[in-house]
Design a protein around this motif. Sequence first.
Motif, PDB file in Angstrom:
ATOM      1  N   TYR A  78      -0.151 -17.153 -11.995  1.00 59.72           N
ATOM      2  CA  TYR A  78       0.585 -18.283 -11.707  1.00 59.72           C
ATOM      3  C   TYR A  78       1.935 -17.794 -10.916  1.00 59.72           C
ATOM      4  CZ  TYR A  78      -1.958 -21.662 -14.426  1.00 59.72           C
ATOM      5  OH  TYR A  78      -2.897 -22.259 -14.885  1.00 59.72           O
ATOM      6  N   MET A  79       2.526 -18.117  -9.891  1.00 64.25           N
ATOM      7  CA  MET A  79       3.386 -17.702  -9.193  1.00 64.25           C
ATOM      8  C   MET A  79       4.664 -18.943  -9.138  1.00 64.25           C
ATOM      9  SD  MET A  79       1.924 -17.989  -5.415  1.00 64.25           S
ATOM     10  CE  MET A  79       0.945 -19.329  -4.820  1.00 64.25           C
ATOM     11  N   ASP A  80       5.603 -18.441  -8.353  1.00 65.15           N
ATOM     12  CA  ASP A  80       6.945 -19.120  -8.568  1.00 65.15           C
ATOM     13  C   ASP A  80       6.804 -20.700  -8.443  1.00 65.15           C
ATOM     14  OD1 ASP A  80       9.822 -20.025  -7.711  1.00 65.15           O
ATOM     15  OD2 ASP A  80      10.087 -17.820  -7.748  1.00 65.15           O
ATOM     16  N   GLY A  81       7.501 -21.237  -9.313  1.00 65.96           N
ATOM     17  CA  GLY A  81       7.685 -22.907  -9.203  1.00 65.96           C
ATOM     18  C   GLY A  81       8.105 -23.505  -8.059  1.00 65.96           C
ATOM     19  N   ALA A  82       9.123 -22.630  -7.384  1.00 61.63           N
ATOM     20  CA  ALA A  82       9.701 -23.082  -6.293  1.00 61.63           C
ATOM     21  C   ALA A  82       8.833 -23.605  -5.096  1.00 61.63           C
ATOM     22  CB  ALA A  82      10.832 -22.037  -5.637  1.00 61.63           C
ATOM     23  N   LEU A  83       7.713 -22.975  -5.120  1.00 61.12           N
ATOM     24  CA  LEU A  83       6.625 -23.236  -4.179  1.00 61.12           C
ATOM     25  C   LEU A  83       6.019 -24.635  -4.091  1.00 61.12           C
ATOM     26  CD1 LEU A  83       4.897 -19.673  -4.251  1.00 61.12           C
ATOM     27  CD2 LEU A  83       6.245 -20.449  -2.380  1.00 61.12           C
ATOM     28  N   ARG A  84       6.254 -25.227  -5.458  1.00 58.65           N
ATOM     29  CA  ARG A  84       5.904 -26.613  -5.660  1.00 58.65           C
ATOM     30  C   ARG A  84       6.614 -27.423  -4.752  1.00 58.65           C
ATOM     31  NH1 ARG A  84       7.681 -31.122  -8.269  1.00 58.65           N
ATOM     32  NH2 ARG A  84       6.104 -32.418  -9.057  1.00 58.65           N
ATOM     33  N   SER A  85       7.850 -27.315  -4.748  1.00 64.15           N
ATOM     34  CA  SER A  85       8.705 -28.363  -4.272  1.00 64.15           C
ATOM     35  C   SER A  85      10.383 -28.023  -4.244  1.00 64.15           C
ATOM     36  CB  SER A  85       8.609 -29.782  -4.805  1.00 64.15           C
ATOM     37  OG  SER A  85       9.422 -30.742  -4.466  1.00 64.15           O
ATOM     38  N   GLY A  86      10.782 -26.863  -3.967  1.00 64.59           N
ATOM     39  CA  GLY A  86      11.957 -26.408  -4.064  1.00 64.59           C
ATOM     40  C   GLY A  86      12.568 -26.678  -5.453  1.00 64.59           C
ATOM     41  N   THR A  87      13.548 -27.239  -5.652  1.00 62.22           N
ATOM     42  CA  THR A  87      14.014 -27.618  -7.086  1.00 62.22           C
ATOM     43  C   THR A  87      13.379 -28.400  -7.982  1.00 62.22           C
ATOM     44  OG1 THR A  87      15.368 -29.859  -6.164  1.00 62.22           O
ATOM     45  CG2 THR A  87      16.452 -27.589  -5.960  1.00 62.22           C
TER      46      THR A  87
END
Length: 282
Positions: free
Chosen positions: A183-192
């Motif tokens: 898994y990688m950075d949650g910001a890639l989902r939708s920013g904040t």
Amino acid sequence: MHTFDRALVLGPGSHVGTAWMAGLAYGLRRDGVDLGEADLIVGTSAGAIVGALLATGQDPGRLATSHRQPAHRLKADPARMGAVFAVLGDRSLDPGEARRRVGRLALDGTDPQADEALIAGRAALIGADAWPERRLLITAVDATTGEPAVWDRASGVPLVHAVAASSAFPGAAPPVAIDGRRYMDGALRSGTNADLAAGARTLVVVEPMAHLFPREALDQQLAAVGADSVVTIGPDPASVRAFGSDPGDLAAWEPAYRAGLRQAGDLGGQLRSMWRAEADAG
């Protein structure tokens, strides 16, 4: 329809964003606004670090200096990071395809030792290894499928691994292995990821990189949440100067923390009546 009172959303921001949010939270607590009292905390990337620290009852002042970073520093890969931003900037790609392409870049040449160093570093920062009773959501993205993940205490994912994965931006940190997937950075989902605060009556969004990105995406998320009271906090010009040009520069950690602490003094009065009113109503 409101189902709970207060939500706190903490966005991404690398090292300087982590330090700035910690300083902000410490200063606000000192001024009578304890953001850790939120009924729901949503943490993404740097926000996952500070969110976990607040939700578990830790003192954000612990992060006044960068000494809690591990001795083994993760080495950034500027070329990989540049390729990631090129993909994210390609408007011809739908979001899912963009995430999958970024995932392929993240997975290329993964180093297990770097994974371990990242997890150790996040453990030192948050100072806790068990999920709190307080509701905490941490976001990430499956590096293979591009599918978003949102974890809480019922997910079965260890807290430190969730925080590490949420803050693993390709080129700055390796994807994190959890249950046979990476898994990688949650910001890639939708920013904040402010949309995850749906149901809140009062919403505070702290966005360390607000000065770098258009406001439209966040506004759309806030409209979907439908809170009665919304406060968004980004770095003021003095804080932006303290950040410097590289969000991942550890030398800017302490200046960024002090900038957050100073900015809290300007915000405490604005937030206190709203935050305390919800606490008293609850």
